[in-house]
Structure formats: C-alpha cells, structure tokens
Design a protein around this motif. Structure first.
Motif, mmCIF file in Angstrom:
data_model
loop_
_atom_site.group_PDB
_atom_site.id
_atom_site.type_symbol
_atom_site.label_atom_id
_atom_site.label_comp_id
_atom_site.label_asym_id
_atom_site.label_seq_id
_atom_site.Cartn_x
_atom_site.Cartn_y
_atom_site.Cartn_z
ATOM 1 N N PRO A 19 59.445 85.073 22.349
ATOM 2 C CA PRO A 19 59.644 85.910 23.534
ATOM 3 C C PRO A 19 61.072 86.418 23.669
ATOM 4 O O PRO A 19 61.281 87.575 24.045
ATOM 5 N N GLY A 20 62.052 85.592 23.366
ATOM 6 C CA GLY A 20 63.436 86.040 23.434
ATOM 7 C C GLY A 20 63.734 87.110 22.408
ATOM 8 O O GLY A 20 64.453 88.088 22.685
ATOM 9 N N ARG A 21 63.191 86.950 21.194
ATOM 10 C CA ARG A 21 63.379 87.952 20.146
ATOM 11 C C ARG A 21 62.690 89.256 20.535
ATOM 12 O O ARG A 21 63.257 90.343 20.377
ATOM 13 N N TRP A 22 61.472 89.154 21.064
ATOM 14 C CA TRP A 22 60.746 90.346 21.506
ATOM 15 C C TRP A 22 61.483 91.059 22.628
ATOM 16 O O TRP A 22 61.556 92.284 22.649
ATOM 17 N N LEU A 23 62.025 90.288 23.586
ATOM 18 C CA LEU A 23 62.774 90.903 24.678
ATOM 19 C C LEU A 23 63.952 91.705 24.123
ATOM 20 O O LEU A 23 64.202 92.837 24.555
ATOM 21 N N GLY A 24 64.661 91.133 23.160
ATOM 22 C CA GLY A 24 65.767 91.855 22.540
ATOM 23 C C GLY A 24 65.310 93.144 21.902
ATOM 24 O O GLY A 24 66.013 94.171 21.970
ATOM 25 N N GLN A 25 64.137 93.136 21.279
ATOM 26 C CA GLN A 25 63.620 94.350 20.652
ATOM 27 C C GLN A 25 63.281 95.414 21.693
ATOM 28 O O GLN A 25 63.515 96.606 21.473
ATOM 29 N N THR A 86 70.790 90.808 28.035
ATOM 30 C CA THR A 86 69.472 90.417 28.531
ATOM 31 C C THR A 86 69.661 89.401 29.653
ATOM 32 O O THR A 86 70.543 88.543 29.580
ATOM 33 N N TRP A 87 68.817 89.489 30.671
ATOM 34 C CA TRP A 87 69.063 88.769 31.916
ATOM 35 C C TRP A 87 67.877 87.928 32.359
ATOM 36 O O TRP A 87 66.722 88.263 32.087
ATOM 37 N N SER A 123 67.559 82.081 25.367
ATOM 38 C CA SER A 123 67.392 83.406 24.771
ATOM 39 C C SER A 123 68.226 84.485 25.433
ATOM 40 O O SER A 123 68.725 85.387 24.750
ATOM 41 N N VAL A 124 68.348 84.452 26.763
ATOM 42 C CA VAL A 124 69.018 85.547 27.456
ATOM 43 C C VAL A 124 70.534 85.356 27.418
ATOM 44 O O VAL A 124 71.036 84.247 27.235
ATOM 45 N N SER A 125 71.256 86.459 27.605
ATOM 46 C CA SER A 125 72.723 86.406 27.531
ATOM 47 C C SER A 125 73.373 86.196 28.892
ATOM 48 O O SER A 125 74.501 85.688 28.975
#
Length: 333
Positions: A19-25, A86-87, A123-125
C-alpha cells in the motif's frame, strides 16, 4: 493518466509494503490530490476513493489519509506540502496515548509521547497529528517522520484484516513540528464531518467490489439462491449509493454548514449495506473466495476491520440525538 488506468497498471500483490508503494505511485502519477470536499465536486472525490477501495482497502486507507491531510492543510491555510510528500492523519485520542505539545522560542513546537493507530507509519513521509498544549487545548501539528525524535514501532497492530496498513504506535521525543490552524480548529472546521462522510465512500467501494464478484458468479451460473442473494446485494448497494449521492449534493450546497447529521446518516447507511453485502455474498459464494482467491480473501478480511471505524451504536445514538430536535417532517418524501 486517469486514476482507473493507473490502478489497472499496479501489481496486485501488496507484499510487505504494497500500500505504501502504491500510494507513492499514485502521487508520482499526479493523482495525490482530489477535488476538495464542499467545492462542487464532492461526489467526484468520493468516486475516486471508492475506485481505490475497490482495488485494495489497504491502499485506500493510506490514500484517503493522504488526500484528507491535503484537504485539511488547504482548509486551515497551511503552507503547501513538500513536492512528492505522502501524508497520514493521526487523530485518535485514547487516554493512555496523548501527545504533549511544547512551544519553541522560534515559534515552532515539539512533540513528545506515544501516538496510537498510526496508519501507514512506516510508509508515509509526513503526518498531521493531534497533540495537547500546556493549556489543555487540542492542537493539530504537521510533522516530518524521517527525522530525529520520531520512532515508528512494531507495536499496537495485531490485526489480520487490514494488516498491510500497519497502523502501529509511533513514539515522539521532542520531535519538531509546525502548528496547523488554531487550537481546536481541527474538529471545529466544516471539513471535519465532510471528510468523515468520505470514509463511507471507501466502505462502499469495497462492498461494490464484493457485489461485482457475486454478479460475475451469477452471470456464469444460473443458481436461483445465488441470484436471490444478488438481489439483496443490489438493493443494499443502490440504497447506499443514493445516500452518498444525496450527502455529496448537500455538502456542496452547504459548504460552510455543520455536516454532522448528513455524515452520520451516510456512514450508517453504508455500514448497513456493507453488512448486508458480506452476509449475502458469503452465503452465495461459499468458501472459495475466502480460501482460493487471494485478492477477494484479502478484501473479505479487510472490510470488516475497516468498517469498524464506525462506532456502531454510539454513532447511532449520536445521530438520534440530532434527529429528535429536528422537528416533524424530517422524512417527508
């Protein structure tokens, strides 16, 4: 590229950090922002959330948090977030885990303590977190997570459903942050309940995907009992869809008004539909989707956990408290 096109291009195995990788995409593809609620395109915003939820509930949990954070920052007049960031929004307030806010001489703040229910913490920054100042007021703080004073733990999340969101505890030790808005502004703003209604769009999207699996089953086989279950699922989904559409229209027509009752009704209606869909789809489809279809098995495990963002009878009691003072004619057709 459209949201549906990007979702179609994502791999379907989330892995440990899917999910974190997908969010980044999604963010990299320019899809990290959605129309703001109450600005005339609330339904478009919710349709996007429902589409992501139909793809994967772990992803929509992070995506909804990210897009909600951007909406909050805009509503409260904060600085624009860093490009590519990402938040998350971490606002749970259990009494045993509250963050303490301390003012700094330079006008910034520091955070100390434990924060629970931090979805996507690994995952989020960045995150928007609620904290309490020395005067006992709740404040909202923007904080970068990749800095000294922030430690993401592996504690506090033992769920099988929604396991991929890793909503763990995060420890703060004098971590610098920036206050967002005035004390109490997070819950007093109109967007608080507008965003709360948007959660129901996520529930709806996942229920819609379960319904599609049952529809496909009935398309391939003529089973009267399965079709009866499909009829019940169709009824539940169209009623939930109508509730969401009505809520979106009301919010866009009354962007500065209190949307609590509207949001509570939409959430309750969609929650009831989710329960109906899960009940009927399980009886119609049997054990196969739970055991032999990886994506459906994940969805069927995730959705009951995700929908527990509802507080069940406590939410219904609060809804009724508003209904009783509305006066007669509340339900006139």
């Amino acid at each position: 590229m459209s949201l549906d096109a990007v979702l179609a291009g994502l791999d379907t195995d989330p892995g440990e950090h899917g999910p974190g990788r997908w969010l980044g995409q999604l963010v990299t593809s320019g899809l990290g922002r959605l129309p703001l609620p109450g600005h005339g395109r609330t339904l478009s915003r919710w349709r996007a959330l429902a589409s992501v939820a139909a793809f994967d509930l772990g992803l929509v949990k992070l995506y909804e948090g990210h897009t909600d954070a951007l909406a909050i920052l805009a509503e409260l007049g904060a600085d624009a977030p860093p490009k590519g960031s990402t938040w998350g929004v971490w606002a749970a307030e259990p009494p045993q885990a509250r963050l303490q806010l301390t003012e700094r001489p330079d006008g910034g703040v520091t955070l100390s303590g434990r924060k629970m229910w931090c979805s996507g913490a690994a995952s989020v920054s960045h995150a928007l977190v609620t904290a309490w100042d020395e005067a006992g007021r709740q404040c909202l703080v923007a904080v970068a997570l990749e800095q000294p004073g922030v430690r993401v733990t592996h504690e506090g999340w033992n769920a099988v459903g929604m396991a991929s969101t890793a909503s763990v505890d995060v420890l703060f030790d004098n971590a610098p942050g920036t206050r967002v808005g005035a004390p109490g502004g997070y819950v007093k703003r109109p967007g608080f309940w507008q965003g709360g209604a948007g959660i129901a769009a996520c529930w709806y999207g996942a229920a819609m995907a379960v319904g599609e699996a049952l529809r496909g089953h009935c398309l391939r086989r003529e089973e009267p009992h399965a079709r009866a279950h499909l009829g019940a699922v169709d009824t539940a989904l169209v009623c939930a869809r109508a509730a969401l559409r009505e809520a979106a229209v009301w919010i866009d027509a009354h962007p500065r008004d209190d949307a609590e009752l509207v949001a509570r009704r939409a959430r309750a209606g969609v929650e009831a539909a989710v329960e109906e869909v899960l009940h009927h789809a399980g009886r119609a489809l049997g054990a196969g989707p739970y055991c032999r279809d990886a994506r459906m098995a994940r969805r069927l495990a995730d959705l009951p956990v995700f929908v527990r963002q509802s507080h069940a009878e406590r939410d219904l009691d609060a809804q009724a408290g508003q209904v009783v003072v509305q006066g007669e004619g509340l339900w006139t057709l």
